[in-house]
Design an enzyme around this catalytic site. Sequence first.
Site, PDB file in Angstrom:
ATOM      1  N   LYS A 146      -8.789  13.551   4.467  1.00  0.00           N
ATOM      2  CA  LYS A 146      -7.880  12.397   4.442  1.00  0.00           C
ATOM      3  C   LYS A 146      -6.967  12.510   5.656  1.00  0.00           C
ATOM      4  CE  LYS A 146      -6.676  13.816   0.281  1.00  0.00           C
ATOM      5  NZ  LYS A 146      -6.794  12.561  -0.458  1.00  0.00           N
ATOM      6  N   ARG A 147      -6.265  11.429   5.979  1.00  0.00           N
ATOM      7  CA  ARG A 147      -5.314  11.507   7.077  1.00  0.00           C
ATOM      8  C   ARG A 147      -4.339  12.668   6.866  1.00  0.00           C
ATOM      9  NH1 ARG A 147      -4.200   7.416  10.680  1.00  0.00           N
ATOM     10  NH2 ARG A 147      -2.670   8.926  11.418  1.00  0.00           N
ATOM     11  N   HIS A 172       0.795  -1.227   0.000  1.00  0.00           N
ATOM     12  CA  HIS A 172       0.000   0.000   0.000  1.00  0.00           C
ATOM     13  C   HIS A 172       0.821   1.267   0.000  1.00  0.00           C
ATOM     14  CE1 HIS A 172      -4.151  -1.421   0.611  1.00  0.00           C
ATOM     15  NE2 HIS A 172      -3.560  -2.469   1.138  1.00  0.00           N
ATOM     16  N   THR A 189      -8.639   6.592  -2.243  1.00  0.00           N
ATOM     17  CA  THR A 189     -10.001   6.144  -2.547  1.00  0.00           C
ATOM     18  C   THR A 189     -10.977   7.293  -2.313  1.00  0.00           C
ATOM     19  OG1 THR A 189     -10.162   5.256  -0.297  1.00  0.00           O
ATOM     20  CG2 THR A 189      -9.676   3.682  -2.076  1.00  0.00           C
ATOM     21  N   LYS A 230     -14.600   8.426  -4.263  1.00  0.00           N
ATOM     22  CA  LYS A 230     -15.901   8.737  -3.639  1.00  0.00           C
ATOM     23  C   LYS A 230     -16.385  10.100  -4.084  1.00  0.00           C
ATOM     24  CE  LYS A 230     -14.105   6.637   0.547  1.00  0.00           C
ATOM     25  NZ  LYS A 230     -13.375   7.001   1.794  1.00  0.00           N
ATOM     26  N   LYS A 272       0.579  14.188   1.669  1.00  0.00           N
ATOM     27  CA  LYS A 272      -0.724  14.576   1.135  1.00  0.00           C
ATOM     28  C   LYS A 272      -0.823  16.094   0.949  1.00  0.00           C
ATOM     29  CE  LYS A 272      -3.140  10.547   3.117  1.00  0.00           C
ATOM     30  NZ  LYS A 272      -3.997   9.914   2.098  1.00  0.00           N
TER      31      LYS A 272
HETATM   32  C1  LIG Z   1     -12.094   7.085   2.075  1.00  0.00           C
HETATM   33  C2  LIG Z   1     -11.624   7.472   3.401  1.00  0.00           C
HETATM   34  C3  LIG Z   1     -10.256   7.695   3.618  1.00  0.00           C
HETATM   35  C4  LIG Z   1      -9.230   7.610   2.511  1.00  0.00           C
HETATM   36  O1  LIG Z   1      -9.117   8.873   1.907  1.00  0.00           O
HETATM   37  P1  LIG Z   1      -7.888   9.218   0.934  1.00  0.00           P
HETATM   38  O2  LIG Z   1      -8.255  10.552   0.397  1.00  0.00           O
HETATM   39  O3  LIG Z   1      -7.906   8.173  -0.136  1.00  0.00           O
HETATM   40  O4  LIG Z   1      -6.673   9.214   1.740  1.00  0.00           O
HETATM   41  C5  LIG Z   1      -9.840   8.064   4.880  1.00  0.00           C
HETATM   42  N1  LIG Z   1     -10.713   8.207   5.892  1.00  0.00           N
HETATM   43  C6  LIG Z   1     -12.034   8.015   5.713  1.00  0.00           C
HETATM   44  C7  LIG Z   1     -12.943   8.226   6.866  1.00  0.00           C
HETATM   45  C8  LIG Z   1     -12.541   7.631   4.474  1.00  0.00           C
HETATM   46  O5  LIG Z   1     -13.857   7.421   4.320  1.00  0.00           O
END
Ligand SMILES: *Cc1c(COP(=O)(O)O)cnc(C)c1O
Length: 752
Positions: free
Chosen positions: A492-493, A313, A599, A603, A498
């Site tokens: 995101k984290r 990953h 991901t 979304k 990032k």
């Molecule tokens: C989808 C999701 C992530 C992943 O987000 P990225 O932008 O791909 O890092 C992290 N936290 C939550 C709560 C999510 O639903």
Amino acid sequence: MSIQPYLDTYLTRHGGSLDTSSDRELMYALTAAVRDLQKPMGHAQGKRKLYYFSAEFLVGRLLRANLINLGLLEDVEALLAAHGRSLAQIEDQEPEPSLGNGGLGRLAACFLDSIASLGINGDGVGLNYHYGLFRQRLDTGRQTEMPDPWIAPESWLLDTGVSYPVKFGSFSLNARLYDLEIPGYENGICNRLHLFDVEQPAPPPKDGIQFDKTDISHHLTSFLYPDDSDETGRLLRLYQQYFMVSAGAQLILQELEERGHALEELDKYAVVHINDTHPSMVIPELIRLLTERGVELERAMDLVERTCAYTNHTILAEALEKWPASYLEQVTPQLLPFIRALDERARKRSDAPKLAIWDAHDVIHMAHMDIHSSAKVNGVAELHTEILKNTELHSFYVLYPEKFNNKTNGITFRRWLMGCNPALSDLITQAIGPEWKRDAGKLEGLMDYMEDSALREQLLSVKGENKTKLARWLKGRGTEITPDSILDIQIKRLHQYKRQQMNALYAIWKYLQIKEGRTPTRPVTMVFGAKAAPAYTLAKDTIHLLLCLSRLIDQDPQVSPWLKLVMVENYNVSSAELLVPACDVSEQISLASKEASGTGNMKLMANGAVTLGTLDGANVEISRLVGEENIYIFGRSADEVIDLYQNSAYRSSDYWQKPEVERLVDFIISPQLLTMGDAQSLSRLYKDFISKDYFMALLDLEDYIAVKERCLTDYEDRDAWSRRMLVNIARSGFFSSDRTIAEYDQDIWHLK
Ligand SMILES: *Cc1c(COP(=O)(O)O)cnc(C)c1O
């Protein structure tokens, strides 16, 4: 299938009713009723069975998701409405399971949903954390961490009563098995997520998330990723990992036996998927258990290699797990001979020291063990897999070209479109019929509606409604936003790669523009949601910077009508489900080559947001699918960035010296900003920017600002923007986790 009798039974037993019970009581009643409905449902069948091992499963609230998959959502909403009740309000009482923290865990949750929905014979295996990563608070102007309990007497967990003994170096524990049921989408199937727990879990710590990390027997399942800045924390992580995989391996062999198969047939009847390196010890543990039961060592190693598959990953060096052999000696000495045997076997295939499992410094490399000892190794987006093959894991690729393959990540559209955005779902169904709910690829049919301006108008108004809904939710938490503003969202984290920091510098730029009288045509709302790892100082400093900027902007009457910066507290799946449908501009601005896939990008795209991003991770595939007119791409390419690292050629000071950049970076330690916050924290961040900036936020800053401005300007042509939205939704179907899982099955698992 009707839920009513189950619901009535529960409510009668508890002396409640649909009219009189509180929302919380109804939440428990619905939970119990769904559980009762699921009880008699059958598990997916098949000759081989998949065991998907993951340190985290970020499943999100389960009530709505399970109702959707059982085909009961509309009935339940109607039933509740007849009594003046609303599911949205009731589910607000449902605690979100604290079983994961970010993209990796959310991916595992989407995968379980797709595995069940495709009728694939597979279960998840993980740990039953009681307090999660942590619950984030931001009320003091910085992040503080609290336990995040979720387990209540009436939760989704089923106590199986089964337990497995797990032996550590100096003591033993029983791993008690709890299950979460995972129903498939309208197919009558219910698979499982197996979660192991200690028998006597500790109550939540009183002092934030500080606890006695040597009290393994009570705290092993307290927290996900306990602080590893000291040795007791690192050992605790190893105890967790071994506990999970030892119990899981015993469960696999027990099921194999129960189905009447010989141990030597393990690879014919089981597939073990290793999601990132945390479950890697399942490899030597399976070998150990097989040899203990009479299988010859070489044979056991061959069998296990044919049974296991590994997903990588990340290429971040810090995230590639390696453990001193002395730690394993303490936690699980019984594994060391088997890891030694695996290392010797690997050395017969290649004697290159950098491919060793057990290196000359007595350090054990988990990813190396996974690659040598798995049948397949995959990356999670095209670009990521290419980087693994050509750069990061090149020598492994030369040794095992046939093992490497790509599986671009996906999301379940049942949660991330049908569940979180019913208005958009209905609009789509009106246009192209309901088939897309079973096959997200059918969303492509929306392309035929490009000239249907009425539909595109409706698309804009659904987005508007979702923004209003988000505004109402934020207001309940004390933050007012203008629903008419452009919603620019980065969720995101928090990690430097990032580049939330780069986005913060944009906020400074915009603030200064407005101060200089250059107001935008329309207000912009910048939304951030992010948790920082508790020991990650610069990430926490970045949160502090964002909170300071938020206050500065709010307190400035000249700027605040035009710009708003919101940091959503405790970003999790439930808040994502409100933010994603409301988003206009999706920030996917990682340093190219560093985000394996993402991901969140998928979304947001599926919900009609337009991506502003670098050509990194799955953004590359998004960009190819929607075409360059329907995405905003900026910044250096992955190849250029990799070159910069390889030649140590990036000097942040070179970029800082550009006057336009210097002005923004220096603002971090300006008197105005210092009055908003903590000088130590802000100057630490500032110093890192000018002297290090390891993830190159300054590299792409000017390009980022220019492209973001173009994007915000383009937003004003509502007709053209609605076309972009439509293309993004129509082309998002590729990112269904049903497609991803079908590929895993086709190329790796061979279960159907
Ligand atoms: C989808 C999701 C992530 C992943 O987000 P990225 O932008 O791909 O890092 C992290 N936290 C939550 C709560 C999510 O639903």
